[in-house]
Design an enzyme around this catalytic site. Structure first.
Site, PDB file in Angstrom:
ATOM      1  CG  HIS A  91     -37.030  14.384  -1.357  1.00  0.00           C
ATOM      2  ND1 HIS A  91     -37.870  13.935  -2.361  1.00  0.00           N
ATOM      3  CD2 HIS A  91     -35.836  14.615  -1.961  1.00  0.00           C
ATOM      4  CE1 HIS A  91     -37.213  13.880  -3.508  1.00  0.00           C
ATOM      5  NE2 HIS A  91     -35.987  14.302  -3.300  1.00  0.00           N
TER       6      HIS A  91
HETATM    7  O1  RIB Z   1     -35.059  10.162  -1.403  1.00  0.00           O
HETATM    8  C1  RIB Z   1     -34.953  11.350  -0.660  1.00  0.00           C
HETATM    9  C2  RIB Z   1     -34.534  11.057   0.734  1.00  0.00           C
HETATM   10  O2  RIB Z   1     -33.256  10.440   0.748  1.00  0.00           O
HETATM   11  C3  RIB Z   1     -34.375  12.329   1.595  1.00  0.00           C
HETATM   12  O3  RIB Z   1     -34.691  12.018   2.918  1.00  0.00           O
HETATM   13  C4  RIB Z   1     -32.911  12.645   1.474  1.00  0.00           C
HETATM   14  O4  RIB Z   1     -32.425  13.364   2.602  1.00  0.00           O
HETATM   15  C5  RIB Z   1     -32.322  11.268   1.446  1.00  0.00           C
HETATM   16  O5  RIB Z   1     -32.216  10.827   2.791  1.00  0.00           O
END
Ligand code: RIB
Ligand code: CA
Length: 311
Positions: free
Chosen positions: A237
């Site tokens: 992500h």
């Molecule tokens: O949903 C994904 C996000 O939540 C990413 O930034 C992961 O590191 C968590 O923080």
């Protein structure tokens, strides 16, 4: 082309660590500082992980500033079940010889106001620090050249609840306040980040100075996601969100009127999109934000692999 100054606001976490390594390896940007926030794991850990990672990568010169240890209103949540107890999976990094250089919110305020219009701010954790900065000095986020946010799920299901993505769920009040700011925002939610899949086989095949760390760090995330997504691998992500700042040409965005549900048992953290045909713009909820809806995932993975996994 001179490098653009970059601040990252992180809850290091495995994919935050990958995004930090991507930032360090990208000539388009110069990482001038990092603020940390509670999220995947508590603040003490997200801060220590960030310090350890930068030191291990030979960049202890990049200052780290500890920010909020809890959300604006809600109780803190964490994701140690995904990122491991330390927040860096199964990776072991040497103890940091440096510590936090100061307060994360103060760092954001000082730096953004000192360099108006210059800095890209990439936020890959709950938005508590950004919301607190904007509350202290209204309009300060607009001083950033661009604010790229990993967060939200606009037209796809959430990942921590049926409607909410983790960062927005962890601090929905902060997410609502930041999206309501006048900042030049790009929202990179699960709509885009779920289009990119880092296969375990690709990770195993990589060489390079970061490869062994990445394999160890990603181990529990891959174990967790492989069960749920039926294939050995993981989403990345935070690197994808940073990619929207590094390589905007790989992303398609849509201007959507969005707001965030801040309370509620079922929908806290949900991104609410107002596309009513019967509403005039004056009547719409929230405000127009550039939301990433598509990413050229093959090219993204090629660039990410080149810079982080096999440099
Ligand atoms: O949903 C994904 C996000 O939540 C990413 O930034 C992961 O590191 C968590 O923080
Ligand atoms: Ca994160």
């Amino acid at each position: 082309m001179p490098a653009t100054p970059l601040i990252m606001d992180v809850d290091t976490g495995v994919d935050d660590a990958l995004a930090l390594l991507l930032a360090l390896a990208s000539p388009e940007v110069e990482l001038v500082g990092v603020s940390t926030v509670a999220g995947n794991v508590p603040l003490s850990r997200t801060t220590d992980n960030t310090l350890r990672l930068l030191q291990w990568a030979g960049r202890a010169d990049v200052p780290v500033y500890a920010g909020a240890e809890r959300p604006l209103v809600r109780d803190a949540v964490a994701a140690a079940d995904v990122h491991g107890a330390t927040g860096l999976g199964a990776a072991q990094l040497p103890e940091a010889r440096t510590s936090s250089a100061g307060d994360g919110v103060e760092f954001l305020l000082k730096t953004l106001q000192a360099r108006p219009g210059e800095i890209i701010l990439a936020a890959t954790g709950p938005l508590t620090n950004l919301a607190r900065a904007e509350a202290q000095v209204p309009g300060v986020l607009r001083q950033a050249r661009q604010v790229v946010i990993m967060g939200g799920a606009v037209r796809v299901p959430g990942n921590i609840t049926p409607t909410a993505e983790f960062n927005f769920y962890a601090d929905p009040h902060a997410a609502r306040q930041v999206l309501a700011s006048e900042a030049e925002l790009v929202l990179v939610g699960l709509d885009a980040t779920h289009q990119v899949w880092l296969a375990q086989a690709a990770l195993q095949a990589c060489t390079g100075p970061y490869a062994a760390f990445c394999r160890a760090a990603c181990e529990p995330v891959i174990a967790f996601e492989s069960v749920h997504y039926g294939s050995a691998g993981m989403h990345v992500h935070d690197p994808v969100a940073l990619g929207a700042a590094l390589w905007p040409q790989l992303f398609r965005t849509q201007q959507l009127w969005v707001d965030v549900e801040a309370s509620g048992e079922l929908a806290a953290g949900q991104v609410v999109v107002d596309q009513r045909a019967l509403a005039s713009d004056q009547e719409r909820l929230g405000r127009p934000v550039a939301c990433a809806v598509d990413v050229e995932q093959a090219r993204f993975l090629e660039l990410f692999t080149e810079r982080v996994l096999t440099p």
